[in-house]
Design an enzyme around this catalytic site. Structure first.
Site, PDB file in Angstrom:
ATOM      1  N   GLY A 239       0.764  -1.234   0.112  1.00 23.08           N
ATOM      2  CA  GLY A 239      -0.030   0.050  -0.023  1.00 23.08           C
ATOM      3  C   GLY A 239       0.877   1.357  -0.218  1.00 23.08           C
ATOM      4  N   PRO A 274       4.712  -5.160  -0.634  1.00 23.10           N
ATOM      5  CA  PRO A 274       4.518  -3.978  -1.763  1.00 23.10           C
ATOM      6  C   PRO A 274       4.579  -4.279  -2.937  1.00 23.10           C
ATOM      7  CG  PRO A 274       7.030  -4.531  -0.976  1.00 23.10           C
ATOM      8  CD  PRO A 274       6.094  -5.695  -0.225  1.00 23.10           C
ATOM      9  N   CYS A 342     -13.470   3.054 -28.629  1.00 24.80           N
ATOM     10  CA  CYS A 342     -14.983   3.573 -28.696  1.00 24.80           C
ATOM     11  C   CYS A 342     -15.658   3.856 -27.370  1.00 24.80           C
ATOM     12  CB  CYS A 342     -15.765   2.917 -29.767  1.00 24.80           C
ATOM     13  SG  CYS A 342     -14.983   2.761 -31.198  1.00 24.80           S
ATOM     14  N   GLU A 343     -15.170   4.747 -26.706  1.00 22.49           N
ATOM     15  CA  GLU A 343     -15.781   5.065 -25.168  1.00 22.49           C
ATOM     16  C   GLU A 343     -15.207   6.480 -24.829  1.00 22.49           C
ATOM     17  OE1 GLU A 343     -17.161   2.749 -23.098  1.00 22.49           O
ATOM     18  OE2 GLU A 343     -16.701   0.666 -24.075  1.00 22.49           O
TER      19      GLU A 343
END
Ligand code: LLP
Length: 427
Positions: A239, A274, A342-343
Site C-alpha cells: 500500500g 509492496p 470507442c468510449e
C-alpha cells in the site's frame, strides 16, 4: 529515484534512447528499467533491516516473468491472489516458502495447488474460507498454515476503489470477530495458525493509517498470545504510495519506522507486500501520436495506446504524467491525450499541458510500471502491447506484442452437433 531522464532532448531509459526502442519494437509498448526495480527493492528491504522480515512482492502490480525473476534473484517472496499468480511466481523461481496467498475468493483447486506447493501461508479472509481450507487440508492429509486477514477499520485516505481496510469493504475478517475465529481455527485439525495479516489499501501517502492498523492488530496479537496461541508472522500488507504528480508519500525508511515502532518488541517475522512502490515508477508506456484534432472546446491528441492498454486514468480518474519522448520547442497547449477506443472514458490524460505534437511523434506515459500491463485487455480486439526491459545499454522484449491470431486463440465456430452434458450420476 528512477532511470528515466532526458539526455539533451531525448528521453532515455537507463542508457538507451526510448525512441530507438520504439523504432525497433513498434508502438505502443511498456518499458521497464531493471536498475530502477532493483534499486526500489533494495531500498525497501534495507529499510526493514533491523527486523527479521520477508518482502513478498505483490505479483498483481506487475506479473511479467522477467520482473518476477529479477525480484526472485534479489531474495523476494510473493504475495499472490490466484492460482495463476502462484503459477507465475513458481515459474519465475520464487521459493514457495516465501509465498503468501491473499484474496477473498480462493477456489478449492487454487487452495489445493498452494497446499501442494507448500506455500508459507494462506491469508484467510472469512470463516467460510477457513473451513474450506481445513477441509481441503483434510482430503490431502496436509495441515494448512494460515494467518487471518483482519480488517482493522482504518481509513487509508486513498481512492475508494483501492481502500480495503474499512468496515464497508469486502476484505478481511472484522476485527470484532477475529478473536473468536482465531479460537475456532486453533481447534481445527488441518489448520496451523501462524500469523496475522492486514492490507488496508493502496497508494497511501501517509504513514499514520499503517501505524494505526498495526497497533490495532498488535492489541489482538497480545490477546491471542495471552490465551496461549503463538503468532510468528505479522503481515502488514502493501500500500505504500508513489509520486505520480505532487504527492509526497513517506520514504521507505519513514514507513518502516512507523510500522516497526507500532509493532514493538517481539520475535515475530514481519511480512511486507509492496507492489506499486517497487515497480510503479520503474515503467512507462510509450505511444505514438496518430492525429491532432480540435474539438469544439478541447484539443485532442489521438495516440495509438488506449484504455485497454492502461486503464488507470479511466477507472480511477488517476493522473499519469505524459511527456514527449523527444523534446521540441513548439508552443504548449492544453490537450486531452486519448486513444482509439470507442468510449468517452478512453483517455490517458486530460487537460494536460504538452507542446504541440506532430503525427508520428512519441509520447511517454510515466509511472506506468504498476497496474499497467496486468490490467490490460484486448477490448476493441486490440492485441496487447509488447513489454520491454532495459538494463544499462541493453534491452530485450520480455513479452511479445500479441498478434491477431492471439486474439482468436481458443475460439471456434459453433457446430450444431456440440456435446451434450453428461447424464448426472444418481446419488
Ligand atoms: N497485498 C494485498 C492483499 C493487495 O490487495 C494489494 C493490492 C497489495 C498487497 C499491493 O498493494 P500496493 O503496494 O501495490 O499498493 N489497480 C489499482 C491498485 C489495486 C491494489 C490492489 N491490491 C491501481 O492501479 O491503483
Amino acid at each position: 529515484m528512477n532511470f528515466f531522464e532526458y539526455k539533451g532532448r531525448e528521453l532515455y531509459c537507463e542508457d538507451v534512447p526510448v525512441e530507438q526502442i520504439a523504432e525497433e519494437v513498434g508502438t505502443p509498448f511498456y518499458l521497464y528499467s531493471a536498475s530502477t526495480i532493483e534499486r526500489h527493492f533494495k531500498v525497501f528491504t534495507e529499510a526493514f533491516s533491523q527486523r527479521d522480515h520477508i518482502v513478498c512482492y505483490s505479483v498483481k502490480a506487475n506479473s511479467n516473468l522477467a520482473v518476477l525473476r529479477l525480484l526472485a534473484d534479489m531474495g523476494a517472496g510473493a504475495d499472490i491472489v490466484s492460482g495463476g499468480e502462484l503459477f507465475r511466481a513458481l515459474r519465475a523461481g520464487i521459493p514457495a516458502d516465501k509465498i503468501v496467498f491473499s484474496g477473498v475468493g480462493k477456489r478449492v483447486d487454487e487452495i489445493r495447488s498452494a497446499l501442494e506447493a507448500e506455500i508459507l501461508m494462506f491469508n484467510v479472509e472469512s470463516r467460510d474460507e477457513l473451513l474450506a481450507i481445513n477441509e481441503t487440508g483434510r482430503t490431502m492429509g496436509k495441515r494448512a498454515p494460515v494467518a487471518l486477514r483482519v480488517n482493522p477499520d482504518v481509513d487509508p485516505k486513498t481512492h475508494p476503489y483501492i481502500s480495503t481496510g474499512m468496515k464497508k469493504n469486502k476484505f478481511g475478517i472484522p476485527i470484532s470477530e477475529a478473536l473468536s475465529i482465531y479460537r475456532e481455527a486453533a481447534d481445527l485439525d488441518w489448520i496451523e495458525v501462524l500469523g496475522v495479516d492486514c492490507h488496508i489499501g493502496s497508494q497511501l501517502t501517509t504513514s499514520e493509517p499503517f501505524a494505526e492498523a498495526v497497533a490495532k492488530l498488535m492489541a489482538l496479537v497480545n490477546e491471542l498470545e495471552a490465551g496461549g496461541m503463538s503468532i510468528r508472522f505479522f503481515d502488514v500488507g502493501g500500500g505504500l504510495g508513489i509520486v505520480y504528480d505532487d504527492e509526497s508519500p513517506p520514504l521507505p525508511d519513514n514507513y518502516a519506522k512507523a510500522i516497526v515502532d507500532a509493532l514493538g518488541t517481539g520475535e515475530r517475522t514481519l511480512i511486507l507486500e509492496p507492489g506499486r512502490v517497487i515497480v510503479g515508477n520503474a515503467g512507462i508506456l510509450v505511444t505514438r501520436t496518430l492525429y491532432n484534432k480540435k474539438g469544439a472546446t478541447k484539443n485532442f491528441i489521438i495516440v495509438d495506446a488506449g484504455m485497454n492498454d492502461l486503464i488507470r486514468p479511466s477507472l480511477y480518474d488517476a493522473y499519469q504524467e505524459v511527456i514527449p519522448v523527444v523534446k521540441n520547442d513548439r508552443e504548449e497547449i492544453l490537450a486531452d491525450v486519448v486513444g482509439p477506443i470507442c468510449e468517452s472514458s478512453d483517455f490517458l490524460a486530460r487537460d494536460h499541458k504538452l507542446p504541440v505534437m506532430a503525427a508520428g511523434e512519441l509520447l511517454a506515459v510515466m509511472s506506468a510500471g504498476a497496474y499497467g500491463f496486468p490490467m490490460a485487455s484486448q477490448y476493441n480486439s486490440r492485441p496487447r502491447v509488447a513489454e520491454v526491459m532495459v538494463k544499462g545499454n541493453r534491452y530485450q522484449v520480455i513479452r511479445d506484442r500479441e498478434t491477431y491470431e492471439d486474439l482468436v486463440k481458443g475460439e471456434r465456430f459453433f457446430k450444431p452437433k456440440g456435446q451434450r452434458p453428461k447424464a448426472k450420476e444418481k446419488q
